[in-house]
Design an enzyme around this catalytic site. Structure first.
Site: not given
Length: 375
Positions: A184, A307
């Site tokens: 991320e 995810e």
């Protein structure tokens, strides 16, 4: 300018040949192939814990390692994304004893966190499951916007060296099929602007090529960023920049782009608003196409949705998951659900709080998109 010379598919910008050693995977266009030429997809779960203060995946205080992996396989998943922090790679770092039962898992007693990772990979191999290693955090305390926390000059090489060590450690074992370079990127992270301190695309190339020099057969998984040319998305999810500035590696057929996607209950993104006028959830595929799906639809490179998850507590979340599952299957994309763990505050898990009972409503929506074990 870069965009004029780099644009194209992964196959057009990488050097070398796409294939790889037996058991490993490679890409061609937007698809992933086994070494025997069979098209495959990675469809798995995240099993977290190595990245935080537990220094070991959660659940081993409740169940044996083998029984957990048996259940992952029995539910139809073919891989596990294993988040970790660089802290667990250090000598003398052990699991938090509160988060592992050596009575239940006596074979793990006395092992360092890294040695527990070895055992998880060996147990996955015995079951035909694959592993993606995910550098989730630089340390066990919190995520970082960039691939380093404070100073690129002093921290980047350590990040690359740790990846090189892992590439050497598991070389020759295609159970570890891919490496997710950094979880991320967001905030200051940029893509394609040439700023060495923030350009995530360039950092991914530096790390990816160093890893491939150690093991040229690994898939190099590159997440997106948060903001690109004024367009905002989930942390690590925005891959718009990869159209004009694709990741260039020294080995062909190794780049897999990754995005993360979440529902309204996690954050009220614009595409969840004004549902009657936007036709929600029918508007979602258009959002995904523009932000990351184009890489597959234009046959540029595979996308791995590393995810996604939800507790399914509101109708909007249920519609989101059903639509996403259909989109992933329909476009032949790979993914890993967040998470196997029930102890994810935002999303819950595939398993309920007893670490055994399946959240069947969630599993039922995911199951149609699952792919078989990888040969």
């Amino acid at each position: 300018m870069d965009a004029g010379t780099d644009a194209g598919t992964d196959a057009g910008t990488d050097g070398g040949t796409p294939g790889g050693a037996a058991g490993y995977l490679h890409t061609q266009g937007a698809r992933i192939y086994a070494s025997n030429g069979q098209e495959v997809r990675l469809t798995g779960v995240n099993w977290f814990g190595f990245e935080g203060p537990s220094r070991v995946p959660y659940g081993l205080h409740k169940r044996t390692l083998g029984s957990l992996l048996d259940q992952v396989k029995s539910l139809g998943y073919n891989m596990i994304r294993l988040p970790f922090s660089n802290d667990i790679l250090r000598a003398g770092v052990y699991p938090n004893p509160l988060d592992i039962s050596y009575t239940i898992n006596p074979e793990l007693n006395g092992l360092t966190s890294l040695e527990v990772m070895d055992r998880i990979i060996a147990a996955a191999k015995a079951r035909g499951l694959r592993i993606v290693l995910d550098r989730h955090r630089p340390d066990s305390y919190s995520q970082s916007e960039l691939w380093y926390r404070n100073s690129r000059a002093t921290e980047e090489q350590a990040w690359i060296d740790d990846w090189k060590m892992l590439a050497r450690r598991y070389k020759g074992d295609p159970t570890v099929v891919g490496v997710d370079l950094h979880n991320e990127p967001h905030g200051r992270a940029t893509w394609g602007d040439g700023n060495l301190d923030t350009d995530w695309r360039l950092a991914a190339e530096r790390a990816g090529n160093a890893i491939l020099a150690e093991n040229p057969n690994l898939l190099i998984i590159v997440e997106g960023i948060e903001i690109y040319q004024g367009n905002w998305y989930w942390w690590g999810g925005n891959l718009r920049g990869a159209r004009d500035f694709p990741v260039r590696l020294n080995v062909a057929g190794r780049v897999v782009y990754s995005t993360h996607d979440y529902p309204e209950s996690v954050y009220g993104q614009p595409w969840f608003q004004n549902k009657p006028s936007t036709g929600y959830p029918a508007n979602l595929p258009g959002v995904w196409d523009a932000t990351w799906g184009f890489l597959v639809k234009e046959n540029r490179a595979p996308v791995f949705v590393g995810e996604f998850g939800t507790k399914l507590l509101i109708d909007s979340d249920r519609q989101w998951l059903q639509t996403l599952s259909s989109y992933l299957k329909g476009n032949g994309m790979s993914f890993s659900v967040w998470s196997l763990n029930p102890n994810s505050d935002d999303t819950g898990g595939v398993l309920q709080d007893d670490w055994t009972t399946v959240q069947q409503g969630k599993q039922t929506l995911i199951a149609p998109a699952l792919a078989p074990l990888i040969p």
